[in-house]
Structure formats: C-alpha cells, structure tokens
Scaffold this active site. Structure first.
Site, PDB file in Angstrom:
ATOM      1  N   SER A   1       0.829  -1.198   0.000  1.00 36.99           N
ATOM      2  CA  SER A   1       0.000   0.000   0.000  1.00 36.99           C
ATOM      3  C   SER A   1       0.867   1.253   0.000  1.00 36.99           C
ATOM      4  O   SER A   1       1.681   1.468   0.910  1.00 36.99           O
ATOM      5  CB  SER A   1      -0.909   0.015   1.227  1.00 36.99           C
ATOM      6  OG  SER A   1      -1.571   1.256   1.326  1.00 36.99           O
TER       7      SER A   1
ATOM      8  N   HIS B   1      -0.795  -0.904  -4.487  1.00 40.81           N
ATOM      9  CA  HIS B   1      -2.145  -0.661  -3.995  1.00 40.81           C
ATOM     10  C   HIS B   1      -2.298   0.815  -3.637  1.00 40.81           C
ATOM     11  O   HIS B   1      -1.505   1.364  -2.865  1.00 40.81           O
ATOM     12  CB  HIS B   1      -2.398  -1.528  -2.762  1.00 40.81           C
ATOM     13  CG  HIS B   1      -3.818  -1.566  -2.311  1.00 40.81           C
ATOM     14  ND1 HIS B   1      -4.783  -2.290  -2.964  1.00 40.81           N
ATOM     15  CD2 HIS B   1      -4.432  -0.964  -1.264  1.00 40.81           C
ATOM     16  CE1 HIS B   1      -5.938  -2.146  -2.333  1.00 40.81           C
ATOM     17  NE2 HIS B   1      -5.762  -1.341  -1.302  1.00 40.81           N
TER      18      HIS B   1
ATOM     19  N   ASP C   1      -4.652   3.527  -1.980  1.00 34.52           N
ATOM     20  CA  ASP C   1      -5.803   3.774  -1.109  1.00 34.52           C
ATOM     21  C   ASP C   1      -6.252   5.220  -1.260  1.00 34.52           C
ATOM     22  O   ASP C   1      -5.616   6.144  -0.731  1.00 34.52           O
ATOM     23  CB  ASP C   1      -5.433   3.497   0.348  1.00 34.52           C
ATOM     24  CG  ASP C   1      -5.224   2.019   0.620  1.00 34.52           C
ATOM     25  OD1 ASP C   1      -6.163   1.250   0.363  1.00 34.52           O
ATOM     26  OD2 ASP C   1      -4.137   1.642   1.091  1.00 34.52           O
TER      27      ASP C   1
ATOM     28  N   MET D   1      -8.936   7.985  -0.406  1.00 36.08           N
ATOM     29  CA  MET D   1      -9.956   8.272   0.607  1.00 36.08           C
ATOM     30  C   MET D   1     -10.400   9.725   0.498  1.00 36.08           C
ATOM     31  O   MET D   1      -9.602  10.608   0.176  1.00 36.08           O
ATOM     32  CB  MET D   1      -9.399   8.000   2.010  1.00 36.08           C
ATOM     33  CG  MET D   1      -8.759   6.645   2.186  1.00 36.08           C
ATOM     34  SD  MET D   1      -8.159   6.414   3.879  1.00 36.08           S
ATOM     35  CE  MET D   1      -7.129   4.956   3.689  1.00 36.08           C
TER      36      MET D   1
ATOM     37  N   HIS E   1      -8.003   1.445  -4.834  1.00 36.31           N
ATOM     38  CA  HIS E   1      -9.046   1.065  -3.882  1.00 36.31           C
ATOM     39  C   HIS E   1      -9.740   2.354  -3.446  1.00 36.31           C
ATOM     40  O   HIS E   1      -9.171   3.160  -2.710  1.00 36.31           O
ATOM     41  CB  HIS E   1      -8.395   0.342  -2.696  1.00 36.31           C
ATOM     42  CG  HIS E   1      -9.328   0.058  -1.563  1.00 36.31           C
ATOM     43  ND1 HIS E   1      -8.860  -0.246  -0.300  1.00 36.31           N
ATOM     44  CD2 HIS E   1     -10.689   0.026  -1.476  1.00 36.31           C
ATOM     45  CE1 HIS E   1      -9.879  -0.447   0.500  1.00 36.31           C
ATOM     46  NE2 HIS E   1     -11.011  -0.276  -0.192  1.00 36.31           N
TER      47      HIS E   1
ATOM     48  N   MET F   1     -12.084   4.386  -1.409  1.00 29.54           N
ATOM     49  CA  MET F   1     -12.857   4.541  -0.174  1.00 29.54           C
ATOM     50  C   MET F   1     -13.485   5.927  -0.206  1.00 29.54           C
ATOM     51  O   MET F   1     -13.139   6.818   0.569  1.00 29.54           O
ATOM     52  CB  MET F   1     -11.952   4.331   1.044  1.00 29.54           C
ATOM     53  CG  MET F   1     -11.560   2.882   1.252  1.00 29.54           C
ATOM     54  SD  MET F   1     -10.309   2.644   2.534  1.00 29.54           S
ATOM     55  CE  MET F   1      -8.822   2.678   1.513  1.00 29.54           C
TER      56      MET F   1
ATOM     57  N   MET G   1     -12.018  -6.552   3.486  1.00 30.20           N
ATOM     58  CA  MET G   1     -11.394  -5.677   4.477  1.00 30.20           C
ATOM     59  C   MET G   1     -11.322  -6.419   5.805  1.00 30.20           C
ATOM     60  O   MET G   1     -12.345  -6.809   6.374  1.00 30.20           O
ATOM     61  CB  MET G   1     -12.207  -4.396   4.636  1.00 30.20           C
ATOM     62  CG  MET G   1     -12.194  -3.481   3.417  1.00 30.20           C
ATOM     63  SD  MET G   1     -10.532  -2.911   2.964  1.00 30.20           S
ATOM     64  CE  MET G   1     -10.010  -2.046   4.459  1.00 30.20           C
TER      65      MET G   1
ATOM     66  N   GLY H   1     -10.079   3.019   6.385  1.00 27.31           N
ATOM     67  CA  GLY H   1      -9.826   4.422   6.671  1.00 27.31           C
ATOM     68  C   GLY H   1      -8.476   4.760   7.262  1.00 27.31           C
ATOM     69  O   GLY H   1      -7.980   5.864   7.065  1.00 27.31           O
TER      70      GLY H   1
ATOM     71  N   ASP I   1      -7.056  -7.025   2.897  1.00 27.22           N
ATOM     72  CA  ASP I   1      -6.381  -5.783   3.266  1.00 27.22           C
ATOM     73  C   ASP I   1      -6.701  -5.429   4.706  1.00 27.22           C
ATOM     74  O   ASP I   1      -7.860  -5.265   5.065  1.00 27.22           O
ATOM     75  CB  ASP I   1      -6.859  -4.659   2.331  1.00 27.22           C
ATOM     76  CG  ASP I   1      -6.194  -3.316   2.606  1.00 27.22           C
ATOM     77  OD1 ASP I   1      -5.306  -3.256   3.472  1.00 27.22           O
ATOM     78  OD2 ASP I   1      -6.573  -2.333   1.950  1.00 27.22           O
TER      79      ASP I   1
END
Length: 222
Positions: free
Chosen positions: A7, A32, A34, A36, A65, A67, A138, A143, A176
């Site tokens: 990540s 990866h 993330d 958000m 990914h 979020m 998850m 978060g 993850d």
C-alpha cells in the site's frame, strides 16, 4: 500464486520515487492505491493527480481502492492516470452491477471491497456475469493504516473461497488490513490470493528486507 500488493499509503511521501524503485527491485509488480475522501472514511489521502505523476516512474500495475462516497466521479481520471484496476466499496454504490459495467467498459479490471460486516453473497449476479475480477475483503474497518487484523475475517475469506469454487467463478480474493509476517500464512490458507500490506512492508524503512522476509515465510509454509 500468491501476490503482494504494498500500500502506497505507508510509503515515504517525501520520496515516493525511491520507495517505488525499491519495491520494483524487490520483485513487486502491483501497487495498492488507497484513495480516501474524508466522507466515506474519516481520512483523506490523495487523488488521480498523484497517481498520474507516479505512472511514468514505474511499470507496476496500479490497483486503486476507492474509499469514497461517489466513486464513479473518479473513474475517467484514474483510467487516464494509468490505473489498471478500480475497486469500489459495495457500501457506496446504489447500482453495483451498473458501476462494475462502467469500469469494465473502460478496459479496466473491476473489484468490489467489502467492509467487515458486509455480506459477500449479494455479489452473486455480477460475479456470474464476469463483472468482478477481484473481491477485496477488508480485515479491518477502512480508513486508517496500522490497525489490528480482525480474526473473523478468516471465516469470511474461507466462505468466499468455497462460494467461488462452488459457482465456478474466476475472481481473485484480495485481503487488506492488519496483515504481517505473523499472520500472513493463516490468511493465505483461508483462501487469499492477493495480500495488501502497508506497515509490514515499509516498517523501519527496511523495505527490501521486509519483502524478502515475507516472501520467505510464504514459500516455507505454502
């Protein structure tokens, strides 16, 4: 074959180029991402502009990914930025089948992420129509990095593995959250194909050594 997907969130944002080079030299071929928004989850990370700036630096596959509350707003810009896979949270889209169709029509692979309390069996129809390339389990609440792995996730991974086999489905199972050298093999034995790791890869800035150790652990037990 088990693959690792480090990540980016745990990397050194003051020198991402160096960390990316180290990952590639250690044999990592997927990164990866993330993303958000501070709404679906409390944290805010980065967006398509950063992804685009990283694309010339590496040949690694970019696994985004999302979020975020309105993921479809980011699809075009992420595709243009060089993302290869987009994973959306099942909890964020009212018409999941249509959302996955949009991703696939852009020539990208499509994933669905499931929070710890979300049932995977609602995915049967898009899965049967080959709209799901990846299910992301998850194993922590989404978060924030550095959380402790939720043991109940092992039952969920195992159930998805058997559900996939019983229905002749073809997606990969990605996991993850809270995975490290001590528990990675239990996650793999439960059915994970792709492991997202943040803190365990980047801890103490010993990236190459950490990856080597993780790969050796996988090799010895599998």
């Amino acid at each position: 074959m088990i693959t690792l997907s480090p990540s980016l969130l745990s990397a050194n944002f003051a020198n991402l180029n160096a960390d990316i080079n180290t990952l590639e030299e250690a044999g990592i071929d997927e990164l990866h991402l993330d993303i958000m928004d501070g709404h679906f989850v409390d944290n805010i990370t980065f967006g398509p502009a950063l992804v685009a700036s990283l694309r010339p630096l590496t040949d690694m596959h970019f696994d985004a990914h999302l979020m975020v509350t309105n993921p479809e707003k980011l699809f075009s810009s992420l595709a243009n930025a060089g993302t290869g896979n987009i994973t959306v949270h099942a909890e964020t889209v009212p018409h999941l089948y249509h959302t996955l169709e949009k991703i696939k029509k852009m020539g990208l692979s499509a994933g669905v992420a499931l929070n710890p309390a979300t049932d995977f069996r609602n995915l049967i129809y898009p899965a049967l129509d080959d709209l799901i390339d990846r299910i992301l389990v998850m194993s922590v609440e989404p978060g924030f990095g550095g959380q402790k792995f939720l043991p109940m996730s092992l039952y969920k991974i195992d159930a998805i593995k058997h559900w996939r086999a019983n229905n002749n489905l073809n997606f990969t199972i990605q996991v993850d959250g809270g995975i490290n050298a001590d528990n990675i093999n239990t996650v793999i034995q439960a059915g994970a194909d792709n492991i997202v790791m943040g803190s365990a890869v980047f801890r103490q800035r010993k990236i190459a050594a950490n990856i080597c150790n993780i790969k050796n652990i996988i090799k010895q037990e599998n």
